[in-house]
Design a protein around this motif. Structure first.
Motif, PDB file in Angstrom:
ATOM      1  N   GLU A 127      19.943 -13.578  -9.069  1.00 21.34           N
ATOM      2  CA  GLU A 127      18.638 -13.083  -8.644  1.00 21.34           C
ATOM      3  C   GLU A 127      17.838 -14.134  -7.878  1.00 21.34           C
ATOM      4  O   GLU A 127      16.615 -14.114  -7.872  1.00 21.34           O
ATOM      5  N   GLN A 128      18.561 -15.048  -7.209  1.00 20.81           N
ATOM      6  CA  GLN A 128      17.933 -16.024  -6.329  1.00 20.81           C
ATOM      7  C   GLN A 128      17.905 -15.429  -4.922  1.00 20.81           C
ATOM      8  O   GLN A 128      18.917 -14.918  -4.445  1.00 20.81           O
ATOM      9  N   GLU A 129      16.754 -15.504  -4.259  1.00 21.08           N
ATOM     10  CA  GLU A 129      16.656 -14.990  -2.896  1.00 21.08           C
ATOM     11  C   GLU A 129      17.526 -15.829  -1.966  1.00 21.08           C
ATOM     12  O   GLU A 129      17.469 -17.058  -2.004  1.00 21.08           O
ATOM     13  N   ILE A 130      18.321 -15.131  -1.149  1.00 24.13           N
ATOM     14  CA  ILE A 130      19.165 -15.831  -0.182  1.00 24.13           C
ATOM     15  C   ILE A 130      18.782 -15.472   1.254  1.00 24.13           C
ATOM     16  O   ILE A 130      19.309 -16.053   2.198  1.00 24.13           O
ATOM     17  N   GLY A 131      17.858 -14.500   1.408  1.00 22.52           N
ATOM     18  CA  GLY A 131      17.425 -14.130   2.750  1.00 22.52           C
ATOM     19  C   GLY A 131      16.350 -13.076   2.731  1.00 22.52           C
ATOM     20  O   GLY A 131      16.091 -12.447   1.699  1.00 22.52           O
ATOM     21  N   GLU A 132      15.709 -12.901   3.899  1.00 24.34           N
ATOM     22  CA  GLU A 132      14.688 -11.864   4.031  1.00 24.34           C
ATOM     23  C   GLU A 132      14.768 -11.227   5.408  1.00 24.34           C
ATOM     24  O   GLU A 132      15.054 -11.885   6.396  1.00 24.34           O
ATOM     25  N   LEU A 133      14.520  -9.932   5.422  1.00 20.81           N
ATOM     26  CA  LEU A 133      14.569  -9.116   6.634  1.00 20.81           C
ATOM     27  C   LEU A 133      13.171  -8.601   6.933  1.00 20.81           C
ATOM     28  O   LEU A 133      12.490  -8.101   6.036  1.00 20.81           O
ATOM     29  N   VAL A 134      12.759  -8.733   8.205  1.00 22.17           N
ATOM     30  CA  VAL A 134      11.463  -8.203   8.631  1.00 22.17           C
ATOM     31  C   VAL A 134      11.648  -7.437   9.934  1.00 22.17           C
ATOM     32  O   VAL A 134      12.534  -7.749  10.731  1.00 22.17           O
ATOM     33  N   GLN A 135      10.818  -6.444  10.123  1.00 18.27           N
ATOM     34  CA  GLN A 135      10.818  -5.711  11.376  1.00 18.27           C
ATOM     35  C   GLN A 135       9.907  -6.443  12.347  1.00 18.27           C
ATOM     36  O   GLN A 135       8.838  -6.926  11.974  1.00 18.27           O
ATOM     37  N   ARG A 136      10.335  -6.532  13.598  1.00 20.92           N
ATOM     38  CA  ARG A 136       9.541  -7.155  14.649  1.00 20.92           C
ATOM     39  C   ARG A 136       9.024  -6.073  15.579  1.00 20.92           C
ATOM     40  O   ARG A 136       9.709  -5.094  15.846  1.00 20.92           O
ATOM     41  N   PHE A 137       7.816  -6.276  16.089  1.00 22.71           N
ATOM     42  CA  PHE A 137       7.219  -5.315  16.998  1.00 22.71           C
ATOM     43  C   PHE A 137       7.970  -5.318  18.319  1.00 22.71           C
ATOM     44  O   PHE A 137       8.281  -6.373  18.870  1.00 22.71           O
ATOM     45  N   ALA A 138       8.278  -4.132  18.822  1.00 22.44           N
ATOM     46  CA  ALA A 138       8.972  -4.017  20.102  1.00 22.44           C
ATOM     47  C   ALA A 138       8.648  -2.664  20.730  1.00 22.44           C
ATOM     48  O   ALA A 138       8.520  -1.662  20.037  1.00 22.44           O
ATOM     49  N   PHE A 139       8.518  -2.660  22.052  1.00 24.73           N
ATOM     50  CA  PHE A 139       8.364  -1.414  22.801  1.00 24.73           C
ATOM     51  C   PHE A 139       9.747  -0.895  23.172  1.00 24.73           C
ATOM     52  O   PHE A 139      10.608  -1.652  23.612  1.00 24.73           O
ATOM     53  N   PHE A 140       9.978   0.383  23.001  1.00 30.45           N
ATOM     54  CA  PHE A 140      11.187   1.070  23.453  1.00 30.45           C
ATOM     55  C   PHE A 140      12.484   0.507  22.866  1.00 30.45           C
ATOM     56  O   PHE A 140      13.544   0.632  23.469  1.00 30.45           O
ATOM     57  N   SER A 141      12.395  -0.127  21.710  1.00 31.69           N
ATOM     58  CA  SER A 141      13.589  -0.613  21.025  1.00 31.69           C
ATOM     59  C   SER A 141      13.241  -0.845  19.554  1.00 31.69           C
ATOM     60  O   SER A 141      12.085  -0.754  19.158  1.00 31.69           O
ATOM     61  N   LYS A 142      14.265  -1.115  18.774  1.00 35.31           N
ATOM     62  CA  LYS A 142      14.084  -1.461  17.361  1.00 35.31           C
ATOM     63  C   LYS A 142      14.565  -2.895  17.193  1.00 35.31           C
ATOM     64  O   LYS A 142      15.672  -3.229  17.618  1.00 35.31           O
ATOM     65  N   LYS A 143      13.725  -3.738  16.614  1.00 34.64           N
ATOM     66  CA  LYS A 143      14.074  -5.145  16.434  1.00 34.64           C
ATOM     67  C   LYS A 143      13.750  -5.581  15.008  1.00 34.64           C
ATOM     68  O   LYS A 143      12.701  -5.242  14.470  1.00 34.64           O
ATOM     69  N   TYR A 144      14.687  -6.344  14.472  1.00 38.75           N
ATOM     70  CA  TYR A 144      14.543  -6.909  13.141  1.00 38.75           C
ATOM     71  C   TYR A 144      14.983  -8.358  13.197  1.00 38.75           C
ATOM     72  O   TYR A 144      15.713  -8.769  14.093  1.00 38.75           O
ATOM     73  N   GLU A 145      14.542  -9.111  12.204  1.00 39.83           N
ATOM     74  CA  GLU A 145      14.962 -10.498  12.096  1.00 39.83           C
ATOM     75  C   GLU A 145      15.362 -10.759  10.654  1.00 39.83           C
ATOM     76  O   GLU A 145      14.616 -10.425   9.728  1.00 39.83           O
ATOM     77  N   TYR A 146      16.562 -11.309  10.472  1.00 44.91           N
ATOM     78  CA  TYR A 146      17.039 -11.651   9.133  1.00 44.91           C
ATOM     79  C   TYR A 146      17.155 -13.162   9.046  1.00 44.91           C
ATOM     80  O   TYR A 146      17.905 -13.771   9.804  1.00 44.91           O
ATOM     81  N   GLU A 147      16.384 -13.755   8.132  1.00 43.64           N
ATOM     82  CA  GLU A 147      16.501 -15.186   7.882  1.00 43.64           C
ATOM     83  C   GLU A 147      17.411 -15.382   6.684  1.00 43.64           C
ATOM     84  O   GLU A 147      17.051 -15.040   5.553  1.00 43.64           O
ATOM     85  N   ALA A 148      18.603 -15.902   6.939  1.00 46.17           N
ATOM     86  CA  ALA A 148      19.537 -16.256   5.876  1.00 46.17           C
ATOM     87  C   ALA A 148      19.185 -17.691   5.494  1.00 46.17           C
ATOM     88  O   ALA A 148      19.490 -18.622   6.241  1.00 46.17           O
ATOM     89  N   TYR A 149      18.492 -17.853   4.370  1.00 45.27           N
ATOM     90  CA  TYR A 149      17.947 -19.154   4.003  1.00 45.27           C
ATOM     91  C   TYR A 149      18.994 -20.253   4.164  1.00 45.27           C
ATOM     92  O   TYR A 149      20.110 -20.143   3.670  1.00 45.27           O
ATOM     93  N   ASP A 150      18.633 -21.307   4.888  1.00 49.30           N
ATOM     94  CA  ASP A 150      19.473 -22.484   5.149  1.00 49.30           C
ATOM     95  C   ASP A 150      20.744 -22.171   5.933  1.00 49.30           C
ATOM     96  O   ASP A 150      21.629 -23.017   6.032  1.00 49.30           O
TER      97      ASP A 150
END
Length: 168
Positions: free
Chosen positions: A68-91
């Protein structure tokens, strides 16, 4: 390179199988329920490999390991006419996930702009979401990418639900 297949359930509750490209079951998705977006990725012995979910009142999707240790986080990024996300895989780096606005195809890129994965929604309109995921990297495991794909799916479900609720 590996290709795997998995599905959500209509109400995001219950268990569904994860298959490899030889149609062999390699694990299970445990979808925690209609009122929770949490998901667990289990091996064939029903042991938790990874889990994902939102924190209370958070827009970020967090991925956790067996302890139950966090290894990453996903966020949605604002974008026009597309879908964008960013996943930070810690380290281990930051990954960009992109799709055209009405496309069901997504691509995952690392910080060097190399394609490290791709996934496609294979379901039809009235079916539960189903995915085909191809992993091109060893930095992110198949299980971690499954958790990220389910995060993208849950964020999009939440966005659709909020849009429908705001239309009243």
């Amino acid at each position: 390179m590996s290709t795997i297949y998995f599905t959500d359930n209509f109400f995001s509750a219950g268990k569904t199988e994860i298959y490899n490209d030889q149609k062999e079951q390699i694990g299970t998705l445990d979808l925690k329920g209609a009122f929770s977006s949490d998901v667990m990725i289990l091996n064939n012995n029903e042991e938790v490999l990874l889990s994902g979910g939102f924190r209370f009142f958070s827009r970020k999707w967090f991925v956790q390991d067996q302890q139950e240790q966090e290894i990453g986080e996903l966020v949605q990024r604002f974008a026009f006419f597309s879908k964008k996300y960013e996943y930070e895989a810690y380290d281990r780096g930051i990954y960009r996930i992109e799709s055209e606005a009405f496309s069901r195809d997504y691509e995952v890129y690392d910080e060097q702009e190399s394609l490290v994965g791709e996934f496609h929604r294979t379901d039809s309109f009235f079916e539960s979401p189903a995915f085909c995921l191809t992993n091109h990297t060893e930095v992110l495991t198949d299980d971690e990418l499954i958790a990220v794909v389910m995060g993208v799916n849950m964020i999009e479900k939440r966005n659709s639900s909020n849009a429908a609720g705001g239309a009243t």
